[in-house]
Design a protein around this motif. Structure first.
Motif, PDB file in Angstrom:
ATOM      1  N   ALA A 132     -25.791 -31.719 -42.788  1.00 43.20           N
ATOM      2  CA  ALA A 132     -24.181 -32.175 -42.230  1.00 43.20           C
ATOM      3  C   ALA A 132     -23.823 -31.748 -41.111  1.00 43.20           C
ATOM      4  CB  ALA A 132     -23.395 -31.568 -43.211  1.00 43.20           C
ATOM      5  N   GLY A 133     -24.766 -30.874 -40.267  1.00 44.55           N
ATOM      6  CA  GLY A 133     -24.433 -30.598 -38.907  1.00 44.55           C
ATOM      7  C   GLY A 133     -23.443 -29.336 -38.829  1.00 44.55           C
ATOM      8  N   LEU A 134     -23.266 -28.514 -40.030  1.00 50.65           N
ATOM      9  CA  LEU A 134     -22.371 -27.396 -39.972  1.00 50.65           C
ATOM     10  C   LEU A 134     -23.063 -26.433 -39.207  1.00 50.65           C
ATOM     11  CD1 LEU A 134     -19.656 -26.905 -41.667  1.00 50.65           C
ATOM     12  CD2 LEU A 134     -21.290 -25.591 -43.282  1.00 50.65           C
ATOM     13  N   ASP A 135     -22.244 -25.848 -38.102  1.00 48.58           N
ATOM     14  CA  ASP A 135     -22.967 -24.775 -37.463  1.00 48.58           C
ATOM     15  C   ASP A 135     -22.879 -23.560 -38.221  1.00 48.58           C
ATOM     16  OD1 ASP A 135     -20.613 -23.354 -36.965  1.00 48.58           O
ATOM     17  OD2 ASP A 135     -19.844 -24.988 -35.485  1.00 48.58           O
ATOM     18  N   ASP A 136     -23.936 -22.466 -37.661  1.00 51.48           N
ATOM     19  CA  ASP A 136     -23.958 -21.482 -38.353  1.00 51.48           C
ATOM     20  C   ASP A 136     -22.692 -20.556 -38.594  1.00 51.48           C
ATOM     21  OD1 ASP A 136     -26.468 -21.976 -38.284  1.00 51.48           O
ATOM     22  OD2 ASP A 136     -27.096 -20.361 -36.703  1.00 51.48           O
ATOM     23  N   SER A 137     -21.672 -20.719 -37.622  1.00 50.01           N
ATOM     24  CA  SER A 137     -20.462 -19.727 -37.686  1.00 50.01           C
ATOM     25  C   SER A 137     -19.474 -20.203 -38.877  1.00 50.01           C
ATOM     26  CB  SER A 137     -19.541 -19.665 -36.156  1.00 50.01           C
ATOM     27  OG  SER A 137     -19.207 -20.873 -36.084  1.00 50.01           O
ATOM     28  N   ARG A 138     -19.480 -21.652 -38.988  1.00 48.89           N
ATOM     29  CA  ARG A 138     -18.772 -22.216 -40.112  1.00 48.89           C
ATOM     30  C   ARG A 138     -19.253 -22.036 -41.291  1.00 48.89           C
ATOM     31  NH1 ARG A 138     -17.467 -28.176 -39.663  1.00 48.89           N
ATOM     32  NH2 ARG A 138     -16.162 -27.686 -41.408  1.00 48.89           N
ATOM     33  N   LEU A 139     -20.648 -22.145 -41.523  1.00 51.42           N
ATOM     34  CA  LEU A 139     -21.234 -21.843 -42.907  1.00 51.42           C
ATOM     35  C   LEU A 139     -21.150 -20.147 -43.064  1.00 51.42           C
ATOM     36  CD1 LEU A 139     -23.327 -22.323 -45.026  1.00 51.42           C
ATOM     37  CD2 LEU A 139     -24.977 -21.727 -43.565  1.00 51.42           C
ATOM     38  N   LEU A 140     -21.149 -19.142 -42.326  1.00 53.67           N
ATOM     39  CA  LEU A 140     -21.070 -18.029 -42.635  1.00 53.67           C
ATOM     40  C   LEU A 140     -19.355 -17.561 -42.943  1.00 53.67           C
ATOM     41  CD1 LEU A 140     -23.459 -16.162 -40.230  1.00 53.67           C
ATOM     42  CD2 LEU A 140     -23.734 -16.535 -42.508  1.00 53.67           C
ATOM     43  N   ASP A 141     -18.639 -18.446 -42.308  1.00 52.29           N
ATOM     44  CA  ASP A 141     -17.203 -18.221 -42.609  1.00 52.29           C
ATOM     45  C   ASP A 141     -16.791 -18.605 -43.911  1.00 52.29           C
ATOM     46  OD1 ASP A 141     -14.309 -18.038 -41.909  1.00 52.29           O
ATOM     47  OD2 ASP A 141     -14.332 -20.285 -42.262  1.00 52.29           O
ATOM     48  N   TYR A 142     -17.634 -19.686 -44.508  1.00 54.68           N
ATOM     49  CA  TYR A 142     -17.305 -20.320 -45.581  1.00 54.68           C
ATOM     50  C   TYR A 142     -17.871 -19.240 -46.748  1.00 54.68           C
ATOM     51  CZ  TYR A 142     -18.895 -22.451 -50.185  1.00 54.68           C
ATOM     52  OH  TYR A 142     -19.099 -22.925 -51.498  1.00 54.68           O
TER      53      TYR A 142
END
Length: 277
Positions: A132-142
């Motif tokens: 989905a193009g989610l960058d690493d920082s957004r994934l870890l934030d989730y």
């Protein structure tokens, strides 16, 4: 905040655990999910598997999980086992919204409680994120933001990260944000158990009763043919013999499905995991 890490076999996960699995191949991952699903079903918990759309079809998943029994087909029919695909949970309109996803999982916990199950256990393939193009920082934030879900001790989750899709930096970050890391099963252990038992029996005085104790509490899973051999070997001992097998709930369930309770020489000493909270 970073959490202390525990490395545990999958059947030792407790309600309230937020676990990660960084898997190297599909076979080992499905061994984990089979053990996870069957342990949860045996404990009267609901299971939700959130799979990649390109993974096995639902009927194939049920056949794989229930290959050696375990009541998986019946669980699916009753609603105790639920299968969904990652777009349903994470990208229902093509976009990822953190709070919407957390609310969706909270609703699943509440649904399981209304349906009368002892808890909800999920396993989710996280490969949707790079797709989905989610960058690493957004994934870890989730991953950091889902912590309130685990304040409810009825909820347990495994987040599955494929090593081929995620870099070491993400995997390291994920490990720090999960309180538990699930260990992959050792495929050699399953046949080694039967080999050790056969060797132990060969040393016994076949004219008299034998006394054998085996500690298999760390064994995650046992295939059908190994379970059959273990039961048959115990049943071949002279009357009055006793093979005491210390094991977890999953292994006890598998052995009982194959007739362990009908073998007087085999005694199951089952370790029941106490609730986490």
């Amino acid at each position: 905040m970073e959490l202390p890490e525990r490395n545990v076999p999958v059947e030792r996960l407790r309600l309230g655990d937020h676990a990660c699995l960084d898997a190297g191949d599909g076979e080992s991952s499905w061994a984990v999910f089979t053990a996870y699903t069957r342990t949860s079903l045996a404990r009267q918990e609901k299971v939700l598997l959130v799979l990649d759309p390109d993974d096995l079809q639902d009927d194939e998943v049920v056949a794989l999980l229930g290959r050696d029994g375990g009541g998986v087909e019946q669980a699916r029919a009753s609603g105790q086992l639920s299968l969904k695909r990652t777009p349903q949970m994470y990208l229902p309109d093509g976009r990822f919204l953190k709070e919407r996803t957390i609310d969706a999982y909270r609703a699943e916990v509440e649904r399981a409680e209304r349906e009368g199950w002892a808890g909800l256990r999920i396993a989710a393939d996280m490969s949707w994120a790079p797709r989905a193009g989610l960058d690493d920082s957004r994934l870890l934030d989730y991953e950091a933001s889902v912590a309130p879900l685990f304040a409810d001790p009825l909820f347990t989750a495994i987040c599955w990260y494929d090593r081929q899709r995620f870099g070491s930096a993400v995997l390291d970050g994920v490990a720090r944000l999960h309180s538990v890391r699930v260990t992959e099963p050792d495929p050699g252990t399953r046949t080694d158990v039967v080999r050790v038992l056969r060797r132990a029996l060969s040393r016994q005085d076949t004219q008299g009763p034998a006394r054998i104790a085996l500690d298999l509490r760390d064994l995650c899973f046992m295939e059908a043919h190994c379970a059959w051999q273990l039961i048959s070997l115990a049943g071949s001992l002279p009357a009055g013999s006793e093979v005491t097998l210390r094991c977890g709930e999953l292994l006890a369930l598998v052995l009982r499905q194959f007739g362990a309770d009908g073998v007087p020489q085999l005694v199951l000493d089952v370790e029941v995991e106490e609730p986490a909270r």
